[in-house]
Design an enzyme around this catalytic site. Structure first.
Site, short mmCIF file in Angstrom:
data_model
loop_
_atom_site.label_atom_id
_atom_site.label_comp_id
_atom_site.label_asym_id
_atom_site.label_seq_id
_atom_site.Cartn_x
_atom_site.Cartn_y
_atom_site.Cartn_z
N ASP A 396 18.61 -35.88 -0.23
CA ASP A 396 19.48 -35.62 -1.24
C ASP A 396 20.63 -36.93 -1.00
O ASP A 396 20.65 -37.18 -0.04
CB ASP A 396 20.29 -34.37 -1.11
N ASP A 625 22.81 -30.92 1.46
CA ASP A 625 24.26 -30.49 1.83
C ASP A 625 24.33 -29.29 1.17
O ASP A 625 25.64 -28.48 1.44
CB ASP A 625 25.28 -31.64 1.58
P1 ADP Z 1 22.75 -35.58 -5.54
O1 ADP Z 1 21.41 -35.19 -5.97
O2 ADP Z 1 22.97 -36.94 -5.47
O3 ADP Z 1 23.17 -34.99 -4.35
P2 ADP Z 1 24.00 -33.82 -7.57
O4 ADP Z 1 22.83 -33.14 -8.01
O5 ADP Z 1 24.85 -32.70 -6.71
O6 ADP Z 1 23.89 -34.97 -6.99
O7 ADP Z 1 24.82 -34.05 -8.75
C1 ADP Z 1 24.41 -34.82 -9.85
C2 ADP Z 1 25.07 -35.65 -10.62
O8 ADP Z 1 25.67 -34.72 -11.35
C3 ADP Z 1 26.23 -36.34 -10.18
O9 ADP Z 1 25.76 -37.82 -9.65
C4 ADP Z 1 27.48 -36.42 -11.15
O10 ADP Z 1 27.14 -37.27 -11.92
C5 ADP Z 1 26.97 -35.07 -11.67
N1 ADP Z 1 27.86 -33.88 -11.20
C6 ADP Z 1 27.63 -32.80 -10.77
N2 ADP Z 1 28.84 -32.05 -10.50
C7 ADP Z 1 29.70 -32.75 -11.01
C8 ADP Z 1 30.99 -32.30 -10.87
N3 ADP Z 1 31.47 -31.28 -10.43
N4 ADP Z 1 31.90 -33.45 -11.49
C9 ADP Z 1 31.53 -34.59 -11.61
N5 ADP Z 1 30.15 -34.74 -11.95
C10 ADP Z 1 29.26 -33.89 -11.36
MG MG Z 2 24.23 -33.28 -3.05
#
Ligand code: ADP
Ligand code: MG
Length: 732
Positions: A396, A625
């Site tokens: 991730d 995470d």
């Molecule tokens: P990753 O896979 O990189 O860990 P996530 O799946 O947690 O990322 O989130 C994907 C995307 O969704 C983020 O890059 C962001 O653009 C958006 N996002 C998710 N939750 C939030 C939040 N609470 N505030 C702003 N953007 C968010």
């Molecule tokens: Mg993440």
């Protein structure tokens, strides 16, 4: 179809493989029992049954009928843990056993002591010695026999009887003696494995000093409630998970993270149960208490580790079940073909399969216990086994590969028609105020971007209404009566903002003359530019319009390149980045560490990808995470949560939780898994070989019964010694 219920029954008195079989069969035979598993080290049975057909008194009685008891409380007994270096204790035990063997063999066989005893002592007295000495074993064997079962000691008992029948009562007595020595060694061994868990539970604080109505009251930790303020002084261990409200302290978090370096904590800092204040004192507002605390979960996890048995243990269990008939066959052949009753007795006596049953769990628990002390929580031997042969690593991005403390770089905020007029606020503050208020309760690392930026400008946030977090997308909330959404492009699509034809020339979906499409249209090219720089964007939408942008960069954790190199060196061929962020941000990071990537993924897409690799026959490890990737962690063959001390979701979903935010623990845990499997295989090979050689020697009359009896008490010690190498775990 009746509703099945699953319960765990703590059982006292089990200390060998026999006991497990006895209890297992006793419970399995009860009406209404669907399935039952008995755990030697954890000292409990886990059964699912139909409550309409069975009540607990019957279970208790069945367990008591075979000679054990059901313990009242589930918690581990607080037995005083013996001190002293383990290897020394093993050595001492080994010395003791070796001395007995030598004594028996030299004095008995070579100096003819046995022959003389046989001559001088009347045999009825000898019979009494044999029966009295072997009583606990014979009782189990008879109990099992009455139920039509054969247990590991059955054959030895037959051997004892055979020795008595051929008039060798001294031999019978020596066999009984070594039978008991073997039991003792086994109890010691099982106790060692239990210790690995108990050492950990001993660190749990028992009482807390709670501030109520201005008074400090000392109470058991179980009585502490969320939001209680607890007072902790120097040298004391913090009783709950919480947030510092007052004071400053240096905290030793080794219990949770295994990290020896103490950390500083002041107001607002999160603290964890079982960590110890070295300097200073604190007042802590409780957020999670007792079993809910990170430490509570960790304990539960390690206590339950025995239940996630490794496949290889099933193989060992199967071996045990066909080993007994083989021994009986060999004994019969020896008797019929070689007409050697002494050799037959030796065959029966040398064959104790107990060590085969112990070989796997001892090693697994030694490893799991040692790892736990270093902040690596493994939920069971199964995961070490699978991890040892993993070939694919999926990662991730946000919060896992990156620090999860993104730095805000740009705030793009045209004048906001709707909220203009907020007094004294500099440009951009309205946007930040709305975005940060909407993100106020989000756990996502990106939410902290907005909050930190708002803090930097000393903005006080509003209480969001109707807060809704959409995993992998963003958040929606109502702030001061305005519908505010913060998130990625997917979020914009969700609230009806046309974001994809970003050049501003295309027609917009819902013309809104008030704030103007021109605003959305004007922002989109800026967004594209920022994305091209690899920045992560937070789009802020207000009442269906794009109101502004926050751009942030998140930096790669510094130890990642080295850790990934180590992972590759361990033979994990395929490493891939999976992210919900946009492709440019993903590419920037992926190129830095030289891995492939997939971007714009929702949490469910990550699960699909894990499944796809699994369908290809890959053994998939997923590192995350716990934020938006918990389902993928659970789907992976081994899900590893990083920085798990912060997130109980991660501890729950993952199979292995690394308490610290430290990527070097990833290759470390793979190494532990490999080493553990090495020891397990060695243990199994050793006991199998030992048994086969012993059996052959005995069958050909090369191993007198007395030697055979001595020999069967030794392999457990070999296993224990070999496995205890895993206890002395050192980080590389
Ligand atoms: P990753 O896979 O990189 O860990 P996530 O799946 O947690 O990322 O989130 C994907 C995307 O969704 C983020 O890059 C962001 O653009 C958006 N996002 C998710 N939750 C939030 C939040 N609470 N505030 C702003 N953007 C968010
Ligand atoms: Mg993440």
């Amino acid at each position: 179809m009746a509703e099945l219920r699953t319960v765990e029954i703590p059982i006292a008195g089990m200390d060998c493989a026999d006991c497990v079989q006895l209890v297992q069969h006793a419970i399995a035979k009860l009406p209404g029992v669907q399935s039952v598993d008995v755990y030697l080290i954890a000292e409990k049975a886990s059964m699912s049954y139909d409550p309409a057909l069975l009540d607990m008194t019957a279970v208790r009685k069945a367990v008591e009928d075979v000679g054990y008891s059901v313990r009242e409380s589930e918690s581990l007994q607080a037995t005083a843990s013996p001190t002293g270096d383990l290897s020394q204790r093993v050595l001492r035990l080994l010395f003791l056993v070796a001395a007995s063997v030598l004594f028996v063999v030299i004095a008995g066989e070579w100096l003819g002591l046995f022959a003389r005893i046989t001559e001088r002592v009347p045999w009825p007295l000898g019979l009494i010695v044999v029966l009295a000495g072997g009583f606990p074993v014979f009782r189990n064997v008879v109990r099992a026999a009455l139920k039509g079962q054969i247990i590991a000691h059955t054959l030895m008992t037959v051997g004892v009887i055979a020795a008595l029948v051929i008039g060798q009562w001294v031999t019978a007595a020596v066999i009984v003696f070594f039978m008991r020595v073997g039991d003792y060694v086994e109890t010691f061994t099982a106790g060692r494995a239990r210790r690995a868990v108990k050492d950990l539970t001993d660190m749990a604080p028992r009482t807390a000093r709670v501030l109520r109505a201005g008074d400090e009251t000392e109470m058991p930790v179980e009585s502490v409630q969320v939001d209680d303020i607890v007072v902790v002084r120097p040298g004391e261990s913090i009783p709950v998970d919480g947030e510092v409200v007052d004071g400053q302290a240096t905290i030793d978090q080794a219990a949770i993270t295994g990290e020896a370096m103490p950390v500083e904590a002041g107001p607002g800092a999160p603290v964890y149960a079982a960590t110890i204040i070295r300097l200073g004192s604190l007042r802590v507002r409780t957020t999670r208490a007792g079993a809910d605390s990170t430490f509570g979960r960790v304990i539960k996890m390690v206590e339950e580790a025995e239940q996630n048995r490794a496949e290889i243990q099933r193989v060992a269990d199967k071996f045990s079940s066909w080993y007994l008939p083989v021994v009986v066959g060999v004994a019969l052949l020896t008797l019929i073909l070689r007409r050697d009753p002494m050799a037959t007795v030796a065959v029966l006596v040398v064959a104790c399969s107990c060590s085969v049953a112990l070989a796997t769990p001892i090693a697994m628990l030694a490893s799991i216990g040692a790892a736990a002390r270093h902040g690596l929580m493994v939920k069971g031997g199964r995961y070490l086994e699978v991890l040892a042969r993993a070939d694919t690593l999926l990662i991730d991005k946000t919060g896992t590969l990156t620090l999860g403390q993104p730095q805000i770089t740009d705030i793009i905020s045209p004048p906001l028609v709707l909220v203009q007029g907020r007094v004294g606020a500099p440009a951009g503050s309205e946007l930040l105020y709305l975005a940060a208020s909407a993100e106020r309760y989000s756990e996502h690392p990106l939410a902290e971007v907005a909050r930190a930026a708002a803090r930097a400008r000393h903005l006080s946030l509003a209480e969001p209404q109707h807060f809704e977090a959409v995993p992998g997308v963003g958040v929606h909330a109502e702030v001061d009566g305005f519908a505010v959404s913060v998130g990625n492009r997917r979020m914009l699509d969700g609230v009806g903002v046309r974001s994809r034809d970003g050049d501003g020339t295309g027609p917009t979906a819902e013309p809104n003359p008030a704030a103007g499409d021109s605003q959305t249209a004007g922002l989109l090219p800026v967004a594209a530019q920022l994305e091209a720089q690899g920045k992560t964007l937070l789009f802020v939408a207000l009442a269906g319009e794009l109101a502004g942008l926050l751009a942030a960069t998140d930096t790669l954790r510094p130890e990642v390149p080295e850790a990934l190199a180590a992972v590759r060196a361990l033979g994990i061929r395929h490493v891939e980045l999976l992210t919900g962020d946009h492709a440019q941000a993903a590419r920037a990071l992926a190129e830095q560490i030289g891995v492939s990537y997939q971007a714009d993924l929702l949490p469910e897409h990550k699960i699909e990808i894990v499944k796809r690799y699994q369908a290809l026959g890959r053994v998939v490890v997923m590192v995350g995470d716990g934020v938006n990737d918990a389902p993928a962690l659970a789907q992976a063959d081994v899900g590893i949560a990083i920085g798990a001390a912060r997130s109980s979701v991660a501890v729950e979903a993952a199979h292995i939780a690394l308490m610290l935010d430290d990527w070097t623990l990833v290759p470390e845990v793979i190494r532990i898994a490999r080493r553990t499997m090495g020891v397990v295989k060695m243990n199994l090979a050793f006991t199998a070989l030992y048994n086969v050689v012993g059996l052959s020697l005995a069958a050909f009359g090369l191993l007198p019964p007395v030697w055979a009896a001595a020999a069967q008490s030794l392999p457990d010690l070999g296993i224990l010694g070999n496995s205890s190498r895993l206890l002395r775990h050192k980080r590389k």
